[in-house]
Motif scaffolding. Structure first.
Motif, PDB file in Angstrom:
ATOM      1  N   PRO A   1     -13.289   3.526  -1.497  1.00 63.07           N
ATOM      2  CA  PRO A   1     -12.130   4.421  -2.133  1.00 63.07           C
ATOM      3  C   PRO A   1     -12.427   3.876  -3.673  1.00 63.07           C
ATOM      4  O   PRO A   1     -11.805   5.515  -4.098  1.00 63.07           O
ATOM      5  CB  PRO A   1     -10.775   3.688  -1.552  1.00 63.07           C
ATOM      6  CG  PRO A   1     -11.114   3.069  -0.359  1.00 63.07           C
ATOM      7  CD  PRO A   1     -12.790   2.514  -0.330  1.00 63.07           C
ATOM      8  N   TYR A   2     -13.137   3.132  -3.966  1.00 62.95           N
ATOM      9  CA  TYR A   2     -13.247   3.103  -5.940  1.00 62.95           C
ATOM     10  C   TYR A   2     -13.952   4.099  -6.429  1.00 62.95           C
ATOM     11  O   TYR A   2     -14.840   4.323  -6.922  1.00 62.95           O
ATOM     12  CB  TYR A   2     -13.435   1.464  -6.071  1.00 62.95           C
ATOM     13  CG  TYR A   2     -12.279   0.814  -6.209  1.00 62.95           C
ATOM     14  CD1 TYR A   2     -11.434   1.092  -7.062  1.00 62.95           C
ATOM     15  CD2 TYR A   2     -12.214  -0.179  -4.618  1.00 62.95           C
ATOM     16  CE1 TYR A   2     -10.650  -0.283  -6.655  1.00 62.95           C
ATOM     17  CE2 TYR A   2     -11.131  -1.083  -5.204  1.00 62.95           C
ATOM     18  CZ  TYR A   2      -9.774  -0.851  -5.587  1.00 62.95           C
ATOM     19  OH  TYR A   2      -8.487  -1.530  -6.144  1.00 62.95           O
TER      20      TYR A   2
ATOM     21  N   GLY B   1     -12.114   7.580  -4.944  1.00 60.11           N
ATOM     22  CA  GLY B   1     -10.732   8.000  -5.169  1.00 60.11           C
ATOM     23  C   GLY B   1     -10.971   8.647  -6.822  1.00 60.11           C
ATOM     24  O   GLY B   1     -11.834   9.282  -7.884  1.00 60.11           O
TER      25      GLY B   1
ATOM     26  N   GLY C   1       1.053  -1.340  -0.125  1.00 54.23           N
ATOM     27  CA  GLY C   1      -0.024  -0.130  -0.223  1.00 54.23           C
ATOM     28  C   GLY C   1       0.452   1.300   0.336  1.00 54.23           C
ATOM     29  O   GLY C   1       0.109   2.040  -0.762  1.00 54.23           O
TER      30      GLY C   1
ATOM     31  N   ASN D   1      -4.672   7.130  -3.429  1.00 53.34           N
ATOM     32  CA  ASN D   1      -4.126   6.111  -2.553  1.00 53.34           C
ATOM     33  C   ASN D   1      -5.498   5.381  -2.364  1.00 53.34           C
ATOM     34  O   ASN D   1      -5.588   5.912  -1.157  1.00 53.34           O
ATOM     35  CB  ASN D   1      -2.818   7.267  -1.939  1.00 53.34           C
ATOM     36  CG  ASN D   1      -1.855   5.136  -1.544  1.00 53.34           C
ATOM     37  OD1 ASN D   1      -2.552   4.362  -1.222  1.00 53.34           O
ATOM     38  ND2 ASN D   1      -0.717   5.406  -1.208  1.00 53.34           N
ATOM     39  N   THR D   2      -5.463   4.537  -3.434  1.00 52.53           N
ATOM     40  CA  THR D   2      -6.780   3.763  -1.970  1.00 52.53           C
ATOM     41  C   THR D   2      -6.954   3.277  -1.092  1.00 52.53           C
ATOM     42  O   THR D   2      -7.627   2.870  -0.434  1.00 52.53           O
ATOM     43  CB  THR D   2      -7.695   2.947  -4.030  1.00 52.53           C
ATOM     44  OG1 THR D   2      -6.571   1.760  -3.749  1.00 52.53           O
ATOM     45  CG2 THR D   2      -8.153   3.756  -5.226  1.00 52.53           C
ATOM     46  N   PHE D   3      -5.186   2.414  -1.085  1.00 54.32           N
ATOM     47  CA  PHE D   3      -5.182   2.089   0.181  1.00 54.32           C
ATOM     48  C   PHE D   3      -4.796   3.137   1.440  1.00 54.32           C
ATOM     49  O   PHE D   3      -5.219   2.836   2.074  1.00 54.32           O
ATOM     50  CB  PHE D   3      -4.029   1.493   0.743  1.00 54.32           C
ATOM     51  CG  PHE D   3      -3.160   0.635   1.520  1.00 54.32           C
ATOM     52  CD1 PHE D   3      -4.238  -1.226   1.603  1.00 54.32           C
ATOM     53  CD2 PHE D   3      -2.236   0.869   2.069  1.00 54.32           C
ATOM     54  CE1 PHE D   3      -3.466  -1.366   2.543  1.00 54.32           C
ATOM     55  CE2 PHE D   3      -2.296  -0.007   3.366  1.00 54.32           C
ATOM     56  CZ  PHE D   3      -2.978  -1.102   3.406  1.00 54.32           C
TER      57      PHE D   3
ATOM     58  N   PHE E   1      -8.532   4.063   2.623  1.00 51.18           N
ATOM     59  CA  PHE E   1      -9.478   2.386   2.861  1.00 51.18           C
ATOM     60  C   PHE E   1      -8.986   2.744   4.849  1.00 51.18           C
ATOM     61  O   PHE E   1      -9.847   2.557   5.282  1.00 51.18           O
ATOM     62  CB  PHE E   1      -9.121   1.667   2.548  1.00 51.18           C
ATOM     63  CG  PHE E   1      -8.857  -0.226   3.557  1.00 51.18           C
ATOM     64  CD1 PHE E   1      -9.779  -0.598   3.672  1.00 51.18           C
ATOM     65  CD2 PHE E   1      -7.248  -0.556   3.691  1.00 51.18           C
ATOM     66  CE1 PHE E   1      -9.908  -1.079   5.049  1.00 51.18           C
ATOM     67  CE2 PHE E   1      -7.332  -1.224   4.532  1.00 51.18           C
ATOM     68  CZ  PHE E   1      -8.164  -1.623   5.642  1.00 51.18           C
TER      69      PHE E   1
ATOM     70  N   PHE F   1      -6.401  -6.521  -0.467  1.00 46.32           N
ATOM     71  CA  PHE F   1      -7.057  -5.739  -0.758  1.00 46.32           C
ATOM     72  C   PHE F   1      -5.565  -4.504  -1.711  1.00 46.32           C
ATOM     73  O   PHE F   1      -5.717  -3.623  -2.590  1.00 46.32           O
ATOM     74  CB  PHE F   1      -7.922  -4.190   0.003  1.00 46.32           C
ATOM     75  CG  PHE F   1      -8.210  -3.538  -0.579  1.00 46.32           C
ATOM     76  CD1 PHE F   1      -9.186  -2.911  -1.043  1.00 46.32           C
ATOM     77  CD2 PHE F   1      -7.427  -2.131   0.126  1.00 46.32           C
ATOM     78  CE1 PHE F   1      -9.434  -1.725  -1.210  1.00 46.32           C
ATOM     79  CE2 PHE F   1      -7.943  -0.834  -0.437  1.00 46.32           C
ATOM     80  CZ  PHE F   1      -9.109  -0.635  -1.023  1.00 46.32           C
ATOM     81  N   ALA F   2      -4.395  -4.693  -0.397  1.00 40.75           N
ATOM     82  CA  ALA F   2      -3.964  -3.738  -1.317  1.00 40.75           C
ATOM     83  C   ALA F   2      -2.771  -4.624  -2.412  1.00 40.75           C
ATOM     84  O   ALA F   2      -2.646  -3.832  -3.144  1.00 40.75           O
ATOM     85  CB  ALA F   2      -2.339  -4.373  -0.084  1.00 40.75           C
TER      86      ALA F   2
ATOM     87  N   HIS G   1      -5.243  -3.245  -4.887  1.00 41.11           N
ATOM     88  CA  HIS G   1      -5.083  -1.196  -4.998  1.00 41.11           C
ATOM     89  C   HIS G   1      -4.014  -1.895  -5.994  1.00 41.11           C
ATOM     90  O   HIS G   1      -3.448  -0.671  -6.902  1.00 41.11           O
ATOM     91  CB  HIS G   1      -4.885  -0.886  -3.516  1.00 41.11           C
ATOM     92  CG  HIS G   1      -3.495   0.198  -3.795  1.00 41.11           C
ATOM     93  ND1 HIS G   1      -3.430   1.442  -4.640  1.00 41.11           N
ATOM     94  CD2 HIS G   1      -2.371  -0.525  -3.608  1.00 41.11           C
ATOM     95  CE1 HIS G   1      -2.991   2.453  -4.363  1.00 41.11           C
ATOM     96  NE2 HIS G   1      -1.738   1.811  -3.172  1.00 41.11           N
ATOM     97  N   GLN G   2      -2.648  -2.248  -5.928  1.00 37.96           N
ATOM     98  CA  GLN G   2      -1.341  -2.761  -7.154  1.00 37.96           C
ATOM     99  C   GLN G   2      -1.870  -2.928  -7.808  1.00 37.96           C
ATOM    100  O   GLN G   2      -1.530  -1.802  -8.829  1.00 37.96           O
ATOM    101  CB  GLN G   2      -0.323  -3.077  -6.156  1.00 37.96           C
ATOM    102  CG  GLN G   2       0.904  -2.926  -7.020  1.00 37.96           C
ATOM    103  CD  GLN G   2       1.973  -4.240  -6.467  1.00 37.96           C
ATOM    104  OE1 GLN G   2       1.659  -5.176  -6.185  1.00 37.96           O
ATOM    105  NE2 GLN G   2       3.328  -3.906  -5.927  1.00 37.96           N
TER     106      GLN G   2
END
Length: 463
Positions: free
Chosen positions: A258-259, A262, A174, A382-384, A387, A218-219, A222-223
């Motif tokens: 986050p989605y 974001g 993240g 940064n969506t992480f 979150f 989730f991370a 995210h990546q």
């Protein structure tokens, strides 16, 4: 690969020495402090525990190849988990007089395993979640290993240990440009409350494993979007659903939104998602807050008629553990959830220990407040980070509304601590120790230069 700072290196070395020196005590407490309440075959229990710890060590060796600092830290962290299991038994037997959730889980699992030995049929509680799941899982363990409290304690402790590992890995993915991986890893494996409260037959150990898997999944999403990340995410939420459905719901909300908000969501589609998403987020949060006492399940055995659980309920209201107050007053103090009880609220040894840990966290939070501002400043990109911020906010509000007992607060807030710590460690621009060093990201080597105030350090983006 990162190395522990000199100060953290000294702390880890000291912790390892103290754990080894005190091993006779906590091993005796884990294996030898039994009477008719906890019958145990010493040889069978010790050999099975040795096998479990041996498997944990093999996994540590495999997953930390080329990373000696992390390997040593995880070895000390595993030793701390075993010691915490022994100390937990001490607390239940000598302090609470067997009046604890762990005792109920053990008795229920023992009864179900005995029934299996007589009938050859597993007892499946109805419903198979919430308070009934830990004894069901312990029953499955006893069917394989034989009825043994030390074995079940160590297996649950190992589950939470690997949950902490996956939380550390999620942080690496993240925040790949962070510099203080050593702080996060040390706190993930050695923060006293997180080590202690998840080292027994409990919901907390199961939640720690599920939260680690879900956050790591989730991370990864995210990546780089891919099936493995979604599978880990779904598996982690499923694990949490078995014991605390409300926690799975809170995490799911923090994963989804986050989605919606974001920076990648632009144009009319992004506007439409926000128009629909904001009211939905407010409504879901209100549902959790308005029914916080029901969702959080502050008293696992409120309907139990047993003498042991009656003692547990009586003990929860004495010794200064309750703090009550109106809902408005609790909400005002919600930002201090992680550092309470304050010193003037301490009335027993357990609260004193929690207060000391809280003061230490407060010092860290104050010193790294600018790093927190930096993390929050980039939550849309940064969506992480988004979150983490959303989960911290929701958990704080809901549990502040529901909790009126320091003992329960100290146990259940371990589900929040690792995530809040990541917020304070994710931004590297305010770190004083930065320099370009070789790091490895997804099997590739590169050099990372983090601009900051100068000094020498060793960042990494993962192992």
């Amino acid at each position: 690969m990162w190395r522990l700072s000199p100060r953290l290196n000294s702390i880890v070395n000291l912790a390892g020495v103290l754990l080894l020196v005190s091993a006779p005590f906590w091993l005796f407490e884990l294996f030898g402090v039994y009477d008719e309440q906890f019958p145990v075959s010493l040889f069978a229990a010790a050999s099975t525990v040795a096998l479990i710890v041996g498997l944990d060590l093999i996994l540590i060796l495999l997953w930390t190849r080329g990373h000696p600092s992390l390997r040593r830290l995880m070895a000390v962290g595993l030793l701390a988990k075993m010691a915490a299991a022994g100390l937990y038994v001490t607390m239940v037997v000598r302090v609470y007089g067997y009046a604890a959730d762990m005792t109920h889980y053990y008795y229920a699992a023992q009864s179900m395993a005995t029934s299996y030995g007589q009938t050859g049929v597993l007892t499946i509680p109805n419903p198979l979640w919430g308070t009934d799941f830990p004894p069901f899982l312990a029953q499955c363990i006893f069917v394989v290993t034989g009825i043994s409290l030390p074995v079940a304690m160590v297996i649950f402790a190992s589950m939470s240990f690997w949950g902490a590992y996956f939380i550390y890995r999620a942080f690496c993915l993240g925040f790949p440009d962070a510099t203080r991986f050593d702080i996060l890893a040390t706190l993930a494996f050695l923060l006293p409350s997180c080590v202690f409260w998840t080292a027994s037959i409990s919901k907390d150990a199961v939640v720690m494993l599920g939260a680690g898997l879900a956050t790591y999944g989730f991370a990864r999403v995210h990546q780089r979007v891919g099936l493995p990340g979604y599978l880990l995410l779904a598996t982690g939420l499923g694990v949490i659903m078995t014991v605390r459905p409300h926690m799975a719901g809170i995490l799911a909300i923090a994963f989804i939104f986050p989605y919606l908000f974001g920076a990648n969501r632009t144009g009319m589609s992004g506007l439409a998602l926000k128009v629909l998403g904001i009211p939905a987020l407010v409504a879901l949060t209100w549902v959790f807050v308005s029914r916080a006492q029901t969702y959080v399940e502050m008293k696992d055995f409120s309907e139990s008629k047993s003498t042991v659980m009656q003692v547990a309920r009586n003990n929860s209201g004495v010794g200064g553990s309750t703090y009550g107050g109106s809902l408005a007053a609790r909400m005002v103090l919600a930002p201090f959830l992680l550092i309470r009880p304050f010193p003037f609220e301490v009335h027993n040894f357990q609260a004193a220990f929690a207060s000391i840990e809280g003061l230490g966290l407060l010092v860290m939070f104050v010193r790294r407040r600018k790093a927190l501002y930096g993390t929050l400043a980039r939550i849309r990109s940064n969506t992480f980070a988004m979150f983490l911020a959303l989960y911290t906010l929701e958990f704080t509000v809901i549990y502040a509304a529901a909790t009126t007992n320091f003992g329960l607060l100290n146990r259940q807030r371990v589900m929040l601590m690792p995530f809040t710590l990541m917020l304070f460690l994710g931004d590297s621009r305010w770190d004083t120790q930065t320099a370009p060093v070789p790091v490895r990201v997804l099997g590739l080597r590169r050099r990372s230069l983090v601009r900051s105030g100068g000094g020498v350090g060793s960042p990494t983006a993962g192992d």
